[in-house]
Design an enzyme around this catalytic site. Structure first.
Site, PDB file in Angstrom:
ATOM      1  N   HIS A   1       0.831  -1.206   0.000  1.00 50.18           N
ATOM      2  CA  HIS A   1       0.000   0.000   0.000  1.00 50.18           C
ATOM      3  C   HIS A   1       0.867   1.258   0.000  1.00 50.18           C
ATOM      4  O   HIS A   1       2.074   1.181   0.220  1.00 50.18           O
ATOM      5  CB  HIS A   1      -0.985   0.028   1.172  1.00 50.18           C
ATOM      6  CG  HIS A   1      -0.553  -0.759   2.367  1.00 50.18           C
ATOM      7  ND1 HIS A   1       0.388  -0.320   3.246  1.00 50.18           N
ATOM      8  CD2 HIS A   1      -0.929  -1.998   2.817  1.00 50.18           C
ATOM      9  CE1 HIS A   1       0.561  -1.225   4.200  1.00 50.18           C
ATOM     10  NE2 HIS A   1      -0.214  -2.266   3.967  1.00 50.18           N
TER      11      HIS A   1
ATOM     12  N   GLU B   1      -0.249   5.519  22.878  1.00 51.25           N
ATOM     13  CA  GLU B   1      -0.355   6.844  22.274  1.00 51.25           C
ATOM     14  C   GLU B   1       0.581   6.859  21.075  1.00 51.25           C
ATOM     15  O   GLU B   1       1.723   6.438  21.168  1.00 51.25           O
ATOM     16  CB  GLU B   1      -0.084   7.989  23.250  1.00 51.25           C
ATOM     17  CG  GLU B   1       0.975   7.817  24.293  1.00 51.25           C
ATOM     18  CD  GLU B   1       1.063   9.007  25.257  1.00 51.25           C
ATOM     19  OE1 GLU B   1       1.612  10.042  24.849  1.00 51.25           O
ATOM     20  OE2 GLU B   1       0.592   8.888  26.404  1.00 51.25           O
TER      21      GLU B   1
HETATM   22 MN    MN Z   1      -0.465  -4.225   4.983  1.00 52.67          MN
HETATM   23 MN    MN Z   2      -0.419  12.518  25.138  1.00 50.90          MN
END
Ligand code: MN
Ligand code: MN
Length: 398
Positions: free
Chosen positions: A106, A342
């Site tokens: 991709h 995060e």
């Molecule tokens: Mn992939």
């Molecule tokens: Mn943060």
């Protein structure tokens, strides 16, 4: 005795949009979805400090389309469902034992975290160097944009999170080997490979995406010797096995291109917040934050400046988002550890701690700016703790 909305959420009491501190609001006469209200106590009864117009910063994988195949499933959160999340897109995928995410590539880079189980990944780069590795729980992989790869579930199968460095990505719209074969004239395939057209009589008519295969043998048994050698930078990293940064209230494992050199476009932190602890007030000076919640429950208030702030509740399977530089904290609101990732479209993980900023600024300036006394000024820390917990400051005591 009246209960707070959070107490109501965890009991059989029907939660009501009434703020206990000032009596604002009134009962909800219905129609309503009480299960959703129980999951979102800070939406039903926002803190008095919430104000202004901030778009939605929460989306759950439970609210997405499930792509079911023989061999596994996938579901994704992209800008189509979650418009604020422009920098990164996420895919939650399950592969059975032997189930294959087919050979594909991709335009975006792919970062992954193995949630449970084991998989084998393969790749070949532009120089003809190849790569094969087995990944287990807590391990990462990263495939640069445009580099072809595959994923196969090993004994017991697996489930993982994929993160792509473009919010408009879709895993259902990648470049797949079966799709290319199906959409190339057979005489061209014949000319390209130097074999008769009959060799292609059984090829799939369309993109396969995920298919059921048998569990492969050992890595050694599958190894293909490349005349150009193997890929020099590893595509995998053992994040959970990395020694954590231990802080009062939890732990943090940071991974970016300084720890995992191939991961040039995605940086991450795996954060654990103990019950009663919180990810301290902070922001990030590099890019938006995309969050994935792995376990437990928490709440986050996003501060956008100009008097605007909004609070959201999260639990395992949810995705959160914080626009570039907006202030935020994440507080554990449950009685088990809260774990989340995060993530940033960046080559590095960086954050600014509110506490540390104040501690390293002239004391009288902070005092006169905020009208705070020595009680706070003496408590400021020069070190960044990331995850904090102080005696008597648990969520339950509020
Ligand atoms: Mn992939
Ligand atoms: Mn943060």
């Amino acid at each position: 005795m009246e209960n707070s909305p959070r107490d109501q959420a965890s009991s059989n009491v029907v939660p009501q949009p009434i703020r206990m501190s000032d009596g604002a609001g009134a009962t909800d006469l219905g129609p309503r979805d009480i299960m959703r209200d129980r999951e979102n106590p800070d939406m039903l009864v926002p803190p008095v400090t919430d104000a202004g117009l901030l778009p939605n910063m929460k989306f759950s994988f439970s609210d997405t389309h499930m792509q079911l195949n023989q061999g596994g499933w996938s579901r994704e959160i992209t800008v189509r469902d979650f418009p604020i999340a422009t920098t990164l897109a996420g895919v939650n995928m399950r592969l059975t034992a032997g189930g294959v995410r087919e050979l594909h590539w991709h335009q975006q880079a792919e970062w992954a975290y193995m949630l449970l189980g084991k998989a084998r990944i393969t790749s070949v780069d532009q120089a003809g160097r190849n790569f094969i590795a087995d990944v287990g729980e807590g391990d990462l992989w990263y495939f640069p944009a445009g580099i072809p790869h595959s994923i196969q579930g090993l004994e017991g199968g697996c489930e993982f999170l994929l993160v792509f460095d473009d919010g408009s990505f879709s895993d259902l719209n990648t470049l797949s080997i079966s799709d290319w074969f199906a959409h190339t004239p057979k005489e061209v395939l014949s000319a390209n490979f130097g074999v008769p057209e009959s060799a292609f009589s059984q090829i799939p008519n369309d993109q396969v995406y995920i298919f059921q295969d048998t569990v492969p043998g050992s890595q050694e048994s599958q190894k293909v010797q490349s005349p150009y050698g193997t890929i020099p930078l590893s595509f995998t990293h053992r994040l959970l096995a990395q020694p954590p940064l231990k802080t009062p209230g939890g732990s943090v494992r940071i991974v970016d291109s300084s720890h995992f050199p191939i991961s040039k476009t995605i940086a991450a932190a795996l954060v654990e917040v103990e019950p009663g602890g919180m990810r301290e007030l902070h922001w990030h000076p590099n890019n938006d934050e995309w969050q994935y919640y792995l376990a437990g429950q928490g709440r986050m208030t996003v501060f956008a400046g100009n008097g605007v702030a909004r609070t959201f509740d999260y639990r395992a399977g949810d995705v959160g988002y914080v626009p570039f530089a907006f202030g935020h904290y994440i507080q554990n609101t449950g009685n088990q550890s809260l774990w989340f990732l995060e993530m940033f479209k960046s080559d590095r993980f960086v954050d600014v701690s509110l506490n540390q900023w104040m501690a390293l600024t002239p004391r009288d300036l902070v005092r006169d700016n905020l009208h705070v006394g020595p009680e706070l000024l003496d408590a400021l820390r020069k070190e960044k703790w990331s995850v904090v917990k102080y005696p008597g400051c648990t969520y339950e005591n509020k």
